[in-house]
Design a protein around this motif. Structure first.
Motif, PDB file in Angstrom:
ATOM      1  N   GLY A 236       4.751  10.225  -4.453  1.00  0.00           N
ATOM      2  CA  GLY A 236       4.569   8.876  -3.939  1.00  0.00           C
ATOM      3  C   GLY A 236       4.530   7.827  -5.024  1.00  0.00           C
ATOM      4  N   SER A 237       4.094   8.199  -6.220  1.00  0.00           N
ATOM      5  CA  SER A 237       4.052   7.231  -7.316  1.00  0.00           C
ATOM      6  C   SER A 237       5.449   6.730  -7.655  1.00  0.00           C
ATOM      7  N   HIS A 238       6.445   7.631  -7.617  1.00  0.00           N
ATOM      8  CA  HIS A 238       7.834   7.230  -7.892  1.00  0.00           C
ATOM      9  C   HIS A 238       8.382   6.386  -6.737  1.00  0.00           C
ATOM     10  N   LEU A 239       8.045   6.783  -5.506  1.00  0.00           N
ATOM     11  CA  LEU A 239       8.476   6.011  -4.335  1.00  0.00           C
ATOM     12  C   LEU A 239       7.900   4.601  -4.394  1.00  0.00           C
ATOM     13  N   PHE A 240       6.623   4.494  -4.760  1.00  0.00           N
ATOM     14  CA  PHE A 240       5.950   3.199  -4.834  1.00  0.00           C
ATOM     15  C   PHE A 240       6.632   2.289  -5.850  1.00  0.00           C
TER      16      PHE A 240
ATOM     17  N   ALA B  78       4.847  10.146   2.631  1.00  0.00           N
ATOM     18  CA  ALA B  78       4.248   8.952   2.038  1.00  0.00           C
ATOM     19  C   ALA B  78       4.997   7.731   2.551  1.00  0.00           C
ATOM     20  N   THR B  79       4.266   6.637   2.717  1.00  0.00           N
ATOM     21  CA  THR B  79       4.832   5.389   3.211  1.00  0.00           C
ATOM     22  C   THR B  79       4.375   4.241   2.325  1.00  0.00           C
ATOM     23  N   VAL B  80       5.317   3.396   1.938  1.00  0.00           N
ATOM     24  CA  VAL B  80       4.990   2.145   1.248  1.00  0.00           C
ATOM     25  C   VAL B  80       5.156   1.023   2.263  1.00  0.00           C
ATOM     26  N   PHE B  81       4.096   0.240   2.474  1.00  0.00           N
ATOM     27  CA  PHE B  81       4.182  -0.837   3.456  1.00  0.00           C
ATOM     28  C   PHE B  81       3.453  -2.071   2.948  1.00  0.00           C
ATOM     29  N   LYS B  82       3.789  -3.213   3.518  1.00  0.00           N
ATOM     30  CA  LYS B  82       3.112  -4.473   3.170  1.00  0.00           C
ATOM     31  C   LYS B  82       1.830  -4.564   3.987  1.00  0.00           C
ATOM     32  N   ILE B  83       0.730  -4.860   3.330  1.00  0.00           N
ATOM     33  CA  ILE B  83      -0.555  -4.924   4.001  1.00  0.00           C
ATOM     34  C   ILE B  83      -0.661  -6.218   4.806  1.00  0.00           C
TER      35      ILE B  83
ATOM     36  N   GLN C 145       9.858   5.329   2.809  1.00  0.00           N
ATOM     37  CA  GLN C 145       9.135   6.541   3.179  1.00  0.00           C
ATOM     38  C   GLN C 145       9.791   7.751   2.547  1.00  0.00           C
ATOM     39  N   SER C 146       9.001   8.786   2.328  1.00  0.00           N
ATOM     40  CA  SER C 146       9.520  10.083   1.896  1.00  0.00           C
ATOM     41  C   SER C 146       8.747  11.168   2.629  1.00  0.00           C
ATOM     42  N   THR C 147       9.343  12.352   2.762  1.00  0.00           N
ATOM     43  CA  THR C 147       8.711  13.434   3.524  1.00  0.00           C
ATOM     44  C   THR C 147       8.239  14.551   2.610  1.00  0.00           C
ATOM     45  N   CYS C 148       7.327  15.372   3.133  1.00  0.00           N
ATOM     46  CA  CYS C 148       6.756  16.495   2.399  1.00  0.00           C
ATOM     47  C   CYS C 148       6.437  17.599   3.390  1.00  0.00           C
ATOM     48  N   GLN C 149       6.823  18.822   3.085  1.00  0.00           N
ATOM     49  CA  GLN C 149       6.526  19.968   3.939  1.00  0.00           C
ATOM     50  C   GLN C 149       5.066  20.390   3.766  1.00  0.00           C
ATOM     51  N   ILE C 150       4.453  20.809   4.866  1.00  0.00           N
ATOM     52  CA  ILE C 150       3.112  21.403   4.813  1.00  0.00           C
ATOM     53  C   ILE C 150       3.272  22.900   4.984  1.00  0.00           C
ATOM     54  N   GLY C 151       2.998  23.648   3.928  1.00  0.00           N
ATOM     55  CA  GLY C 151       3.135  25.100   3.974  1.00  0.00           C
ATOM     56  C   GLY C 151       2.029  25.750   4.783  1.00  0.00           C
TER      57      GLY C 151
ATOM     58  N   ASN D 231       0.825  -1.200   0.000  1.00  0.00           N
ATOM     59  CA  ASN D 231       0.000   0.000   0.000  1.00  0.00           C
ATOM     60  C   ASN D 231       0.861   1.252   0.000  1.00  0.00           C
ATOM     61  N   LEU D 232       0.433   2.253  -0.779  1.00  0.00           N
ATOM     62  CA  LEU D 232       1.018   3.592  -0.714  1.00  0.00           C
ATOM     63  C   LEU D 232       0.083   4.431   0.137  1.00  0.00           C
ATOM     64  N   HIS D 233       0.546   4.820   1.324  1.00  0.00           N
ATOM     65  CA  HIS D 233      -0.275   5.545   2.299  1.00  0.00           C
ATOM     66  C   HIS D 233       0.286   6.940   2.485  1.00  0.00           C
ATOM     67  N   PHE D 234      -0.582   7.939   2.553  1.00  0.00           N
ATOM     68  CA  PHE D 234      -0.128   9.324   2.591  1.00  0.00           C
ATOM     69  C   PHE D 234       0.027   9.861   4.018  1.00  0.00           C
ATOM     70  N   SER D 235       0.952   9.265   4.743  1.00  0.00           N
ATOM     71  CA  SER D 235       1.398   9.784   6.034  1.00  0.00           C
ATOM     72  C   SER D 235       2.729   9.127   6.360  1.00  0.00           C
TER      73      SER D 235
END
Length: 343
Positions: free
Chosen positions: A174-178, A135-140, A152-158, A107-111
């Protein structure tokens, strides 16, 4: 080449589908699982999900069956998929389904798991006032968003980002991370990391009623609520353009909460959507002083609503039955009384 079944439904899942389908060196997307066509709009016409539209455009077979149906596992195995790739699919996959693919489901999860497991991680992150998400990629696995992490990768919240802004960035990045994480997994180049144990807040879905704006809280809280609920489900309030005989239910020097709309004159009351707003500038001499929670004030170019602290300035709004427009343009035609308010 990894044979993948992709499961997803809304717009934010489309970049990941296109990324996997476009990487023909590493992936073959053998089928797409999405929700059945659903009624939308005023005409309630049956419309395909954004993921189904993308799949048809990519000439990928589409499955719209319910994973809870006994026949689903047979259909799943018939696709030849080795692994499942999930982005915002919207349905829980039972253990029998999770075990039906030889390499499992991811799963690609947005946190940044384990924080904000659940249905609305970005919205809850913005509402809480977080400055970083990711974004986090994890095994379900059986537990909710609790499986071992691949990447995982990080993103700033402006300061002025809405949940829609953040989701758009995370969907693309996240698509590239996935794709990278699934490639590394298939090639045996990645170690799964168990999530740390502990009590973490669940990002429950934001309902329409949750999105009703409270003006009896500090302006920073009003701002966060509006940004968290934009664009979905949409921040809103009830507008009373003619005010009430009680002058908004307050007397001079009374700082109590605005009383409920059920206790007041409901004439001309209508739903009112706030599409864009921000805390009023403390350095702007035009900002009215002493504006009580929910009370409206406007000038030629500005519209403000009072909160428990400073006013919040409305920038883009949508009145009932009207198109979205600049708040100042709306106010000029709204014929607001001196004691107009929102709650």
């Amino acid at each position: 080449m990894l044979k993948v079944l992709f499961a997803g439904t809304p717009d934010v899942a489309v970049p990941a589908l296109r990324e996997l389908a476009g990487d023909k060196e590493h992936f073959q997307v053998v089928a797409v699982l999405t929700r059945p066509d659903a009624p939308q709009g005023r005409g309630r016409r049956l419309m395909p999900s954004p993921v189904k539209e993308a799949a048809l455009d990519l000439d990928i077979p589409v499955l719209e069956c319910d994973p809870k149906e006994p026949s689903f596992i047979t259909e799943l195995k018939a696709t030849g998929a080795e692994a499942g790739a999930v982005v915002a699919y919207g349905k829980i996959l039972k253990e029998a389904v999770l075990g039906a693919l030889p390499m499992g489901w991811y799963n690609l999860h947005f946190s940044l798991l384990p924080q904000w497991r659940g249905a609305a991680p970005v919205q809850r992150s913005v509402w809480r006032g977080d400055t970083i998400t990711g974004a986090t990629v994890f095994k379900i696995t059986k537990g909710m968003d609790s499986g071992p992490i691949l990447a995982q990768s990080t993103c700033q919240i402006g300061a002025h980002d809405t949940s829609g802004d953040i989701l758009s960035r995370l969907a693309e990045d996240g698509s590239h991370l996935f794709a990278s994480a699934l490639t590394a997994m298939a090639e045996g180049r990645i170690l799964l990391r168990e999530q740390p144990q502990g009590a973490y807040e669940v990002a429950r879905k934001i309902t329409h009623e949750d999105a009703r704006i409270r003006f009896d809280v500090p302006v920073f809280a009003v701002d966060r609520q509006i940004r968290a609920c934009t664009p979905e489900p949409g921040a809103w309030c009830m507008l009373h353009p003619k005010g009430s005989d009680e002058g908004n239910g307050k007397t001079e020097g009374d700082n109590s909460e605005v009383s409920s709309s059920a206790e007041r004159d409901m004439g001309d009351t209508e739903p009112f959507h706030v599409l864009k707003a921000r805390p009023a500038s403390a350095d702007d001499p035009q900002v009215p002083n002493g504006l009580k929670p929910g009370m409206l004030a406007s000038s030629k170019k500005h519209v403000w609503i009072g909160t428990a602290t400073a006013p919040i300035e409305l920038e883009e709004v949508k009145a009932q039955g009207k198109k979205a427009m600049r708040a100042a343009d709306w106010a000029r035609g709204a014929r607001l009384s001196a004691d107009a308010y929102a709650d």
